[in-house]
Design a protein around this motif. Structure first.
Motif, PDB file in Angstrom:
ATOM      1  N   ARG A 111       0.689  -1.192   0.028  1.00 12.85           N
ATOM      2  CA  ARG A 111       0.000  -0.034   0.093  1.00 12.85           C
ATOM      3  C   ARG A 111       0.983   1.309  -0.145  1.00 12.85           C
ATOM      4  NH1 ARG A 111      -3.659  -2.628   3.609  1.00 12.85           N
ATOM      5  NH2 ARG A 111      -2.627  -1.888   5.313  1.00 12.85           N
ATOM      6  N   TYR A 112       2.001   1.320   0.759  1.00 11.30           N
ATOM      7  CA  TYR A 112       2.972   2.373   0.798  1.00 11.30           C
ATOM      8  C   TYR A 112       3.413   2.743  -0.584  1.00 11.30           C
ATOM      9  CZ  TYR A 112       6.830   5.239   1.623  1.00 11.30           C
ATOM     10  OH  TYR A 112       8.041   6.208   1.455  1.00 11.30           O
ATOM     11  N   TYR A 115       0.816   3.851  -2.690  1.00  7.16           N
ATOM     12  CA  TYR A 115       0.879   5.393  -2.340  1.00  7.16           C
ATOM     13  C   TYR A 115       1.754   6.258  -3.070  1.00  7.16           C
ATOM     14  CZ  TYR A 115       1.814   9.461   0.528  1.00  7.16           C
ATOM     15  OH  TYR A 115       2.199  10.688   1.197  1.00  7.16           O
ATOM     16  N   GLU A 119      -0.509   8.342  -5.564  1.00  9.13           N
ATOM     17  CA  GLU A 119      -0.954   9.624  -4.871  1.00  9.13           C
ATOM     18  C   GLU A 119       0.184  10.916  -4.719  1.00  9.13           C
ATOM     19  OE1 GLU A 119      -2.920   9.444  -0.976  1.00  9.13           O
ATOM     20  OE2 GLU A 119      -3.505   7.494  -1.406  1.00  9.13           O
TER      21      GLU A 119
END
Length: 338
Positions: A111-112, A115, A119
């Motif tokens: 997930r990091y 990200y 994002e």
């Protein structure tokens, strides 16, 4: 009858005792429930306190982890610049997941990384550095390499480096008014130096007799020699005659320390604006221009590889795509419609 009365009295006594025991049990049960409620409240309070002070605890844990990571980087022989980059990525990862990395799962890491891509829109090279840093964190510091087995590297981007024309280089150097700054940029272009290499030069690295420059601990901590041109030597001599140097060829405000890379970048930007060159570029573009202009002049690719300090010839071959003069000569010689 007397015996019956005694038995009845005993039964009544036992019944009274039983009632007393029952009442005591009820009181104990109530007390137990009160204690349980109090314990629950204490646990909730402890959890709230833990949440309130989680940042402080995280700071302590993060500091300890980063300290150990720094030690591992030094033991591994990483350069100070690479060490700072890896620690930046480790610090950012720990701050983002906001939990003990030992209880973080592979999905947290995934997930990091998503990200970073989705994002923040980081470049592929930045992402690749993050993967390397987090891998080192788990393999060397936390001793938990299994979490990282399934992660793949991003495909490398194949971007051509920025190259200046000979005319643009001439205009840039003519726009530099400071002799020290001129010597720096002249060496970068004429010898193909990295900006970190030029600021780390010492006076004894200039071999004037053999017209060579000794590069100490370049990329990959490798030493090498590169060329010292006559025009660059004259510029450096003019500079050192007017500004005698001791430890560093290009000292900073504190003579015990060399000039910073950021200062050289500002020098280049000031000269670029003064010269009226619209193309934005970094100091490294002068190194790219050095290699490309050599190939334009007919230099052998392996000679250029040696001067640049490349370990692999494939790294140097990118400049063959930029050598317009060479491409033009081959085109004119071989194409029927040239």
């Amino acid at each position: 009858e007397r015996v019956v009365q005694e038995i009845a009295a005993t039964a009544e006594s036992h019944a009274a005792s039983a009632q007393q025991v029952s009442a005591a049990a009820e009181e104990q049960s109530a007390a137990t429930e009160e204690m349980s409620a109090a314990s629950s409240q204490l646990l909730q309070s402890a959890e709230r306190l833990r949440e309130l002070f989680a940042g402080q605890i995280s700071i302590d844990v993060t500091s300890a982890i980063l300290k150990r990571a720094g030690e591992e980087l030094r033991l591994g022989g990483y350069s100070p610049k690479t060490g700072r980059t890896y620690l930046h990525h480790c610090r950012r990862y720990l701050r983002q997941i906001n939990k003990d990395p030992m209880i973080a799962k592979a999905e947290d890491i995934r997930r990091y990384l998503l990200y970073l891509i989705d994002e923040t829109g980081v470049s592929r090279s930045y992402y690749d550095q993050a993967v390397s840093a987090i891998r080192l964190l788990y393999e060397k510091v936390l001793k938990s390499p299994a979490r990282f087995e399934d992660f793949i590297r991003p495909r490398k981007e194949h971007k051509l480096p920025t190259v200046l024309s000979r005319e643009a280089v001439r205009k840039l150097l003519e726009a530099v008014g400071n002799l020290k700054h001129l010597a720096i940029l002249m060496l970068v272009y004429s010898a193909g130096l990295r900006v970190s290499e030029v600021v780390n030069l010492r006076p004894e690295d200039m071999d004037e007799d053999r017209r060579l420059i000794r590069i100490r601990g370049g990329k990959g901590r490798k030493d090498r020699y590169t060329v010292l041109s006559e025009v660059a030597l004259r510029t450096v001599r003019n500079y050192t005659e007017k500004h005698p140097v001791e430890t560093w060829l290009f000292p900073g405000p504190d003579p015990r320390r060399h000039l910073t890379v950021r200062t050289v970048e500002r020098v280049l930007e000031t000269a670029r604006l003064k010269a009226g060159i619209p193309l934005q570029f970094s100091v490294h573009a002068l190194r790219h221009s050095f290699a490309t202009h050599l190939l334009d002049g007919g230099a052998d690719l392996r000679v250029v590889q040696t001067l640049l300090g490349h370990s692999r010839l494939s790294t140097t071959q990118v400049y063959t795509h930029l050598s317009k003069e060479k491409l033009k000569r081959v085109y004119e010689k071989t194409h029927p419609r040239a």
